[in-house]
Each structure stands twice: as structure tokens, then as C-alpha cells.
Motif scaffolding. Sequence first.
Motif, PDB file in Angstrom:
ATOM      1  N   MET A   1      19.565  -8.143 -19.698  1.00  6.09           N
ATOM      2  CA  MET A   1      18.214  -7.624 -19.609  1.00  6.09           C
ATOM      3  C   MET A   1      17.355  -8.666 -18.889  1.00  6.09           C
ATOM      4  O   MET A   1      17.342  -9.832 -19.247  1.00  6.09           O
ATOM      5  CB  MET A   1      17.674  -7.362 -21.024  1.00  6.09           C
ATOM      6  N   SER A   2      16.636  -8.211 -17.876  1.00  4.59           N
ATOM      7  CA  SER A   2      15.819  -9.141 -17.097  1.00  4.59           C
ATOM      8  C   SER A   2      14.530  -9.492 -17.836  1.00  4.59           C
ATOM      9  O   SER A   2      14.094  -8.781 -18.739  1.00  4.59           O
ATOM     10  CB  SER A   2      15.473  -8.533 -15.736  1.00  4.59           C
ATOM     11  N   TYR A   3      13.944 -10.573 -17.411  1.00  4.56           N
ATOM     12  CA  TYR A   3      12.703 -11.057 -18.015  1.00  4.56           C
ATOM     13  C   TYR A   3      11.608  -9.998 -17.908  1.00  4.56           C
ATOM     14  O   TYR A   3      10.899  -9.723 -18.872  1.00  4.56           O
ATOM     15  CB  TYR A   3      12.280 -12.354 -17.325  1.00  4.56           C
ATOM     16  N   LEU A   4      11.453  -9.391 -16.734  1.00  2.00           N
ATOM     17  CA  LEU A   4      10.402  -8.386 -16.541  1.00  2.00           C
ATOM     18  C   LEU A   4      10.650  -7.136 -17.373  1.00  2.00           C
ATOM     19  O   LEU A   4       9.704  -6.513 -17.856  1.00  2.00           O
ATOM     20  CB  LEU A   4      10.261  -8.044 -15.062  1.00  2.00           C
ATOM     21  N   THR A   5      11.906  -6.785 -17.574  1.00  6.97           N
ATOM     22  CA  THR A   5      12.228  -5.628 -18.406  1.00  6.97           C
ATOM     23  C   THR A   5      11.797  -5.887 -19.849  1.00  6.97           C
ATOM     24  O   THR A   5      11.298  -4.990 -20.525  1.00  6.97           O
ATOM     25  CB  THR A   5      13.741  -5.329 -18.356  1.00  6.97           C
ATOM     26  N   LYS A   6      11.975  -7.117 -20.305  1.00  3.66           N
ATOM     27  CA  LYS A   6      11.568  -7.465 -21.673  1.00  3.66           C
ATOM     28  C   LYS A   6      10.062  -7.303 -21.872  1.00  3.66           C
ATOM     29  O   LYS A   6       9.603  -6.972 -22.956  1.00  3.66           O
ATOM     30  CB  LYS A   6      11.956  -8.901 -21.999  1.00  3.66           C
ATOM     31  N   LEU A   7       9.284  -7.541 -20.824  1.00  2.70           N
ATOM     32  CA  LEU A   7       7.834  -7.460 -20.928  1.00  2.70           C
ATOM     33  C   LEU A   7       7.338  -6.039 -21.192  1.00  2.70           C
ATOM     34  O   LEU A   7       6.227  -5.858 -21.690  1.00  2.70           O
ATOM     35  CB  LEU A   7       7.168  -8.019 -19.669  1.00  2.70           C
ATOM     36  N   LYS A   8       8.155  -5.037 -20.862  1.00  2.00           N
ATOM     37  CA  LYS A   8       7.777  -3.642 -21.103  1.00  2.00           C
ATOM     38  C   LYS A   8       7.773  -3.319 -22.583  1.00  2.00           C
ATOM     39  O   LYS A   8       7.128  -2.372 -23.017  1.00  2.00           O
ATOM     40  CB  LYS A   8       8.744  -2.694 -20.386  1.00  2.00           C
ATOM     41  N   GLY A   9       8.509  -4.081 -23.372  1.00  2.00           N
ATOM     42  CA  GLY A   9       8.635  -3.783 -24.792  1.00  2.00           C
ATOM     43  C   GLY A   9       9.773  -2.812 -25.033  1.00  2.00           C
ATOM     44  O   GLY A   9      10.324  -2.225 -24.108  1.00  2.00           O
ATOM     45  N   SER A  10      10.122  -2.649 -26.279  1.00  2.00           N
ATOM     46  CA  SER A  10      11.188  -1.713 -26.617  1.00  2.00           C
ATOM     47  C   SER A  10      10.568  -0.353 -26.918  1.00  2.00           C
ATOM     48  O   SER A  10       9.364  -0.234 -27.095  1.00  2.00           O
ATOM     49  CB  SER A  10      11.969  -2.230 -27.820  1.00  2.00           C
ATOM     50  N   PRO A  11      11.382   0.659 -27.004  1.00  2.00           N
ATOM     51  CA  PRO A  11      10.835   1.999 -27.290  1.00  2.00           C
ATOM     52  C   PRO A  11      10.553   2.229 -28.780  1.00  2.00           C
ATOM     53  O   PRO A  11      10.498   3.365 -29.227  1.00  2.00           O
ATOM     54  CB  PRO A  11      11.927   2.935 -26.778  1.00  2.00           C
ATOM     55  N   ALA A  12      10.362   1.165 -29.538  1.00  2.00           N
ATOM     56  CA  ALA A  12      10.101   1.332 -30.971  1.00  2.00           C
ATOM     57  C   ALA A  12       8.764   2.048 -31.186  1.00  2.00           C
ATOM     58  O   ALA A  12       7.795   1.808 -30.470  1.00  2.00           O
ATOM     59  CB  ALA A  12      10.077  -0.029 -31.657  1.00  2.00           C
ATOM     60  N   PRO A  13       8.710   2.911 -32.193  1.00  3.10           N
ATOM     61  CA  PRO A  13       7.457   3.624 -32.476  1.00  3.10           C
ATOM     62  C   PRO A  13       6.436   2.707 -33.165  1.00  3.10           C
ATOM     63  O   PRO A  13       6.795   1.702 -33.782  1.00  3.10           O
ATOM     64  CB  PRO A  13       7.891   4.743 -33.417  1.00  3.10           C
ATOM     65  N   ILE A  14       5.180   3.081 -33.072  1.00  2.00           N
ATOM     66  CA  ILE A  14       4.121   2.369 -33.792  1.00  2.00           C
ATOM     67  C   ILE A  14       4.341   2.609 -35.280  1.00  2.00           C
ATOM     68  O   ILE A  14       4.626   3.735 -35.698  1.00  2.00           O
ATOM     69  CB  ILE A  14       2.739   2.898 -33.357  1.00  2.00           C
ATOM     70  N   PRO A  15       4.222   1.558 -36.099  1.00  2.00           N
ATOM     71  CA  PRO A  15       4.414   1.753 -37.544  1.00  2.00           C
ATOM     72  C   PRO A  15       3.421   2.776 -38.104  1.00  2.00           C
ATOM     73  O   PRO A  15       2.306   2.916 -37.596  1.00  2.00           O
ATOM     74  CB  PRO A  15       4.130   0.362 -38.140  1.00  2.00           C
ATOM     75  N   PRO A  16       3.824   3.476 -39.165  1.00  2.43           N
ATOM     76  CA  PRO A  16       2.924   4.482 -39.743  1.00  2.43           C
ATOM     77  C   PRO A  16       1.707   3.834 -40.405  1.00  2.43           C
ATOM     78  O   PRO A  16       1.754   2.681 -40.837  1.00  2.43           O
ATOM     79  CB  PRO A  16       3.790   5.196 -40.780  1.00  2.43           C
ATOM     80  N   ARG A  17       0.632   4.582 -40.486  1.00  6.44           N
ATOM     81  CA  ARG A  17      -0.584   4.123 -41.158  1.00  6.44           C
ATOM     82  C   ARG A  17      -0.352   4.190 -42.670  1.00  6.44           C
ATOM     83  O   ARG A  17       0.192   5.163 -43.172  1.00  6.44           O
ATOM     84  CB  ARG A  17      -1.748   5.038 -40.773  1.00  6.44           C
ATOM     85  N   PRO A  18      -0.772   3.160 -43.391  1.00  3.62           N
ATOM     86  CA  PRO A  18      -0.640   3.220 -44.856  1.00  3.62           C
ATOM     87  C   PRO A  18      -1.525   4.329 -45.409  1.00  3.62           C
ATOM     88  O   PRO A  18      -2.518   4.722 -44.796  1.00  3.62           O
ATOM     89  CB  PRO A  18      -1.151   1.858 -45.324  1.00  3.62           C
ATOM     90  N   PRO A  19      -1.194   4.828 -46.601  1.00  2.93           N
ATOM     91  CA  PRO A  19      -2.050   5.840 -47.235  1.00  2.93           C
ATOM     92  C   PRO A  19      -3.453   5.277 -47.481  1.00  2.93           C
ATOM     93  O   PRO A  19      -3.628   4.077 -47.687  1.00  2.93           O
ATOM     94  CB  PRO A  19      -1.353   6.137 -48.557  1.00  2.93           C
ATOM     95  N   LEU A  20      -4.438   6.148 -47.486  1.00  4.52           N
ATOM     96  CA  LEU A  20      -5.828   5.745 -47.686  1.00  4.52           C
ATOM     97  C   LEU A  20      -6.020   4.994 -49.007  1.00  4.52           C
ATOM     98  O   LEU A  20      -6.792   4.029 -49.076  1.00  4.52           O
ATOM     99  CB  LEU A  20      -6.749   6.967 -47.627  1.00  4.52           C
ATOM    100  N   LYS A  21      -5.295   5.389 -50.043  1.00  6.60           N
ATOM    101  CA  LYS A  21      -5.387   4.705 -51.329  1.00  6.60           C
ATOM    102  C   LYS A  21      -4.962   3.241 -51.191  1.00  6.60           C
ATOM    103  O   LYS A  21      -5.595   2.338 -51.747  1.00  6.60           O
ATOM    104  CB  LYS A  21      -4.508   5.427 -52.368  1.00  6.60           C
TER     105      LYS A  21
END
Length: 168
Positions: free
Chosen positions: A1-21
Motif C-alpha cells: 500500500m502506497s503512502y498516498l493511498t494510506k492518506l485516503k483512510g480505510s473504508p471503515a464506517p463512522i462509529p454510531p452515536r451513543p444513546p441520548l441517555k
Amino acid sequence: MSYLTKLKGSPAPIPPRPPLKEISFISFGAFLAACVIGFLAYSTSYPIIMGSFGASIFVLFVLPESPFAQPRNVVLGHFVTTLVGLIFFQLVSSDWWSMAIALAVAIALMQILRISHPPAGSNPFIVFLLGANWDYLWMPTLIGSVLIVLVALFYNNISEVRSYPKYW
């Protein structure tokens, strides 16, 4: 994996929002911790607050299970990094390069001593920016960090699903 490819980030999703409580519980705990050090600073006219405590409060209430949130890490991390900052500022030089070395040494010592607490990493900078003297090690550093841990200790354990600390 090239250095510039690493800068794009992985396709991991944004973590879920905690419950309002949970968000409400966390926010109120942070409020209480800030109230304790704020009220004591105001009522005693002693400087019990330092900038890195805001980030420490975040770690203690949002991530209480993290190794970074454990009492030894919070108190000793703040103490060691402030001490290193003071040593370099008072005994080596007040120049920019001394501040940079102090930061590097403080980070290394936190890792060697197994007391890493990311918010404490800013303490050498704070020492240099304020031109702090040796008293800064005790107040706000030691007293303030102990107070924040005490609030987290009592408050986090009110919750049925939290248990704090994981270790001392």
C-alpha cells in the motif's frame, strides 16, 4: 500500500452515536467535574484549573474503560509531564527547542512508566506558555488531577453499566 493511498483512510464506517441517555450522563459528569475545580478555583483564588483538564474530563467520562482514563494514568501522567516541562523550562532553557525536547521526553516517560494520558501531553507546552514556576506541579497539576479522578470515581459508578476504575 502506497503512502498516498494510506492518506485516503480505510473504508471503515463512522462509529454510531451513543444513546441520548448516555450522552446526558456523560455530559452531566463532565459538568460536575468542571464545577468542582471551577468552584474551588473561584472560591479559594487558587489556580486549580489547567487547559489540559478539559481533555482529561472528556477521557474520564466518555472513555472510562480506556487505559488512558485510569487513575494512575491521569494523576501520574499529569504530574510527570508537568515535572518534565518545569525541569526543561526552569533548568535547561525557555527557548522553543527546549519545549520540543520536553514534550518528547514527557511522552517517552509516560510510555516507559505505563502512565500514558494523552491530555497530559500538552502540559510541557502549558508550562512554557505560562512561564510556570515549581508550585505549578502541586497546584493545579496534582490537586486538580486528583479532584477530577475523585469526581469520576464517584460519578461513573452511579451508573449500573459502568465500573470505574479498571485498575489503580
